[in-house]
Design a protein around this motif. Structure first.
Motif, PDB file in Angstrom:
ATOM      1  N   VAL A 199       0.835  -1.200   0.000  1.00 50.66           N
ATOM      2  CA  VAL A 199       0.000   0.000   0.000  1.00 50.66           C
ATOM      3  C   VAL A 199       0.877   1.260   0.000  1.00 50.66           C
ATOM      4  CG1 VAL A 199      -1.769   1.271   1.285  1.00 50.66           C
ATOM      5  CG2 VAL A 199      -1.902  -1.217   1.072  1.00 50.66           C
ATOM      6  N   ARG A 200       2.061   1.145   0.559  1.00 51.05           N
ATOM      7  CA  ARG A 200       3.000   2.269   0.571  1.00 51.05           C
ATOM      8  C   ARG A 200       3.331   2.707  -0.860  1.00 51.05           C
ATOM      9  NH1 ARG A 200       8.445   2.428   4.165  1.00 51.05           N
ATOM     10  NH2 ARG A 200       7.059   3.397   5.611  1.00 51.05           N
ATOM     11  N   TYR A 201       3.305   1.751  -1.783  1.00 53.50           N
ATOM     12  CA  TYR A 201       3.576   2.013  -3.206  1.00 53.50           C
ATOM     13  C   TYR A 201       2.356   1.600  -4.030  1.00 53.50           C
ATOM     14  CZ  TYR A 201       8.315   2.774  -1.683  1.00 53.50           C
ATOM     15  OH  TYR A 201       9.421   3.271  -1.044  1.00 53.50           O
ATOM     16  N   ALA A 202       1.178   2.057  -3.615  1.00 50.01           N
ATOM     17  CA  ALA A 202      -0.068   1.654  -4.263  1.00 50.01           C
ATOM     18  C   ALA A 202      -0.092   2.007  -5.744  1.00 50.01           C
ATOM     19  CB  ALA A 202      -1.262   2.289  -3.553  1.00 50.01           C
ATOM     20  N   ASP A 203       0.588   3.065  -6.134  1.00 47.72           N
ATOM     21  CA  ASP A 203       0.622   3.450  -7.548  1.00 47.72           C
ATOM     22  C   ASP A 203       1.319   2.397  -8.404  1.00 47.72           C
ATOM     23  OD1 ASP A 203      -0.678   5.885  -7.049  1.00 47.72           O
ATOM     24  OD2 ASP A 203       1.213   6.941  -6.716  1.00 47.72           O
ATOM     25  N   ALA A 204       2.100   1.504  -7.780  1.00 42.36           N
ATOM     26  CA  ALA A 204       2.832   0.470  -8.519  1.00 42.36           C
ATOM     27  C   ALA A 204       2.047  -0.839  -8.629  1.00 42.36           C
ATOM     28  CB  ALA A 204       4.189   0.213  -7.867  1.00 42.36           C
ATOM     29  N   LEU A 205       0.828  -0.857  -8.139  1.00 43.19           N
ATOM     30  CA  LEU A 205      -0.023  -2.036  -8.322  1.00 43.19           C
ATOM     31  C   LEU A 205      -0.701  -1.950  -9.688  1.00 43.19           C
ATOM     32  CD1 LEU A 205      -1.833  -2.218  -4.856  1.00 43.19           C
ATOM     33  CD2 LEU A 205      -0.180  -3.864  -5.772  1.00 43.19           C
ATOM     34  N   PRO A 206      -0.871  -3.071 -10.376  1.00 48.39           N
ATOM     35  CA  PRO A 206      -1.675  -3.024 -11.602  1.00 48.39           C
ATOM     36  C   PRO A 206      -3.059  -2.459 -11.287  1.00 48.39           C
ATOM     37  CG  PRO A 206      -0.541  -5.122 -11.428  1.00 48.39           C
ATOM     38  CD  PRO A 206      -0.355  -4.417 -10.115  1.00 48.39           C
ATOM     39  N   THR A 207      -3.596  -1.678 -12.193  1.00 46.73           N
ATOM     40  CA  THR A 207      -4.874  -1.002 -11.958  1.00 46.73           C
ATOM     41  C   THR A 207      -5.976  -1.974 -11.570  1.00 46.73           C
ATOM     42  OG1 THR A 207      -4.193   0.643 -13.594  1.00 46.73           O
ATOM     43  CG2 THR A 207      -6.514   0.652 -12.935  1.00 46.73           C
ATOM     44  N   VAL A 211      -7.896  -0.766  -3.207  1.00 46.38           N
ATOM     45  CA  VAL A 211      -6.774   0.092  -2.844  1.00 46.38           C
ATOM     46  C   VAL A 211      -6.794   1.343  -3.722  1.00 46.38           C
ATOM     47  CG1 VAL A 211      -4.253   0.277  -2.773  1.00 46.38           C
ATOM     48  CG2 VAL A 211      -5.365  -1.851  -2.084  1.00 46.38           C
ATOM     49  N   ALA A 212      -6.791   2.508  -3.093  1.00 41.37           N
ATOM     50  CA  ALA A 212      -6.762   3.770  -3.840  1.00 41.37           C
ATOM     51  C   ALA A 212      -5.386   3.977  -4.455  1.00 41.37           C
ATOM     52  CB  ALA A 212      -7.100   4.932  -2.913  1.00 41.37           C
ATOM     53  N   GLN A 213      -5.374   4.535  -5.643  1.00 36.79           N
ATOM     54  CA  GLN A 213      -4.118   4.847  -6.333  1.00 36.79           C
ATOM     55  C   GLN A 213      -4.102   6.342  -6.627  1.00 36.79           C
ATOM     56  OE1 GLN A 213      -4.643   1.631  -9.347  1.00 36.79           O
ATOM     57  NE2 GLN A 213      -2.582   1.066  -8.694  1.00 36.79           N
ATOM     58  N   PRO A 214      -3.565   7.126  -5.696  1.00 32.55           N
ATOM     59  CA  PRO A 214      -3.669   8.582  -5.803  1.00 32.55           C
ATOM     60  C   PRO A 214      -2.758   9.220  -6.848  1.00 32.55           C
ATOM     61  CG  PRO A 214      -2.373   7.986  -3.884  1.00 32.55           C
ATOM     62  CD  PRO A 214      -2.908   6.700  -4.462  1.00 32.55           C
ATOM     63  N   GLY A 215      -1.776   8.486  -7.355  1.00 31.30           N
ATOM     64  CA  GLY A 215      -0.856   9.071  -8.328  1.00 31.30           C
ATOM     65  C   GLY A 215       0.095  10.074  -7.709  1.00 31.30           C
ATOM     66  N   THR A 216       0.268  10.012  -6.397  1.00 27.99           N
ATOM     67  CA  THR A 216       1.156  10.957  -5.717  1.00 27.99           C
ATOM     68  C   THR A 216       2.582  10.433  -5.600  1.00 27.99           C
ATOM     69  OG1 THR A 216       0.416  10.052  -3.606  1.00 27.99           O
ATOM     70  CG2 THR A 216      -0.686  12.050  -4.402  1.00 27.99           C
ATOM     71  N   ARG A 217       2.759   9.124  -5.659  1.00 30.98           N
ATOM     72  CA  ARG A 217       4.100   8.542  -5.606  1.00 30.98           C
ATOM     73  C   ARG A 217       4.681   8.442  -7.011  1.00 30.98           C
ATOM     74  NH1 ARG A 217       8.634   7.390  -2.442  1.00 30.98           N
ATOM     75  NH2 ARG A 217       9.925   6.431  -4.008  1.00 30.98           N
ATOM     76  N   PHE A 218       3.922   7.821  -7.927  1.00 32.60           N
ATOM     77  CA  PHE A 218       4.333   7.677  -9.322  1.00 32.60           C
ATOM     78  C   PHE A 218       3.207   8.146 -10.230  1.00 32.60           C
ATOM     79  CE2 PHE A 218       6.349   3.832  -7.268  1.00 32.60           C
ATOM     80  CZ  PHE A 218       7.646   4.322  -7.261  1.00 32.60           C
ATOM     81  N   ASP A 219       3.576   8.755 -11.360  1.00 36.42           N
ATOM     82  CA  ASP A 219       2.575   9.048 -12.385  1.00 36.42           C
ATOM     83  C   ASP A 219       2.980   8.476 -13.746  1.00 36.42           C
ATOM     84  OD1 ASP A 219       4.459  10.852 -13.419  1.00 36.42           O
ATOM     85  OD2 ASP A 219       3.334  12.629 -12.858  1.00 36.42           O
ATOM     86  N   THR A 220       4.164   7.870 -13.791  1.00 40.25           N
ATOM     87  CA  THR A 220       4.694   7.289 -15.023  1.00 40.25           C
ATOM     88  C   THR A 220       5.388   5.982 -14.678  1.00 40.25           C
ATOM     89  OG1 THR A 220       5.081   9.507 -15.907  1.00 40.25           O
ATOM     90  CG2 THR A 220       6.250   7.699 -16.992  1.00 40.25           C
ATOM     91  N   VAL A 221       5.224   4.968 -15.553  1.00 38.10           N
ATOM     92  CA  VAL A 221       5.917   3.694 -15.386  1.00 38.10           C
ATOM     93  C   VAL A 221       6.672   3.385 -16.669  1.00 38.10           C
ATOM     94  CG1 VAL A 221       3.860   2.350 -16.039  1.00 38.10           C
ATOM     95  CG2 VAL A 221       5.710   1.242 -14.778  1.00 38.10           C
TER      96      VAL A 221
END
Length: 190
Positions: A37-45, A53-63
């Motif tokens: 959850v600490r890196y929720a943006d790195a989970l597949p959508t 799990v919410a993916q706020p896009g605050t950690r990553f916005d590009t992969v």
């Protein structure tokens, strides 16, 4: 400035996948899973939606991914756009795909990363694979290594051999779990 973060699971012997690209030996259950959850943006959508799990896009916005890493999810629930909540850039000299928030390019990964770092936004996630990581190693600002207590013996290394410069990283954070997984975060020493 945005950072390039290599966030990846790795075996004790330094592989991100086995000899045939398999990664099923990595532990998918255990107390370390809550740390995702600490890196929720790195989970597949699709996985994040399923888990609520919410993916706020605050950690990553590009992969960033090499083609082989991208291809792993093609048959999964995310299909051709596994991280549709992020801008997905896939590097391939010969293959093409079209999907939501997806760009496949044969551009030089170093040039692409340097341009991305100049844009406003959240950090850039280097998802894999080892060959792409080897090309981008000198651009990596932060490593987040999820070291699993497994051995592959051979496979895809964390960084493919290359002509990169020796670099030093400082430990920023270490989290250990009863499952045997250790998550270690490093920042490049400047």
């Amino acid at each position: 400035m945005r950072e390039l973060v290599y966030y990846v699971a790795v075996s004790l012997d330094g592989y991100i996948a086995g000899p045939d690209g398999q990664f099923d030996a990595f532990l998918m259950e255990g107390d370390h899973m809550g740390d995702l959850v600490r890196y929720a943006d790195a989970l597949p959508t699709a996985a994040a939606e399923h888990l609520g799990v919410a993916q706020p896009g605050t950690r990553f916005d590009t992969v960033l991914m090499g083609w082989n890493t991208y291809a792993v999810g093609l048959d999964g629930p995310g299909g051709t756009s596994p991280y549709r909540h992020l801008r997905q850039i896939v590097f391939s000299g010969s293959r093409r795909a079209q999907a939501e928030n997806l760009v496949v390019t044969d551009a030089d990964p170093v040039d692409v990363v340097r341009e991305l770092k100049q844009e406003p936004g959240a950090d850039i996630w280097l998802c894999g694979g080892g060959r792409l990581a080897g090309q981008l190693v000198d651009e990596v600002d932060r490593l987040v290594i999820k070291r699993h207590p497994v051995l592959f013996g051979a496979g895809i290394p964390l960084f493919a051999a290359g002509a990169y410069q020796p670099g030093t990283f400082d430990v920023v954070d270490i989290r250990t779990f009863d499952s045997g997984v250790a998550v270690v975060e490093y920042a490049r020493r400047r």
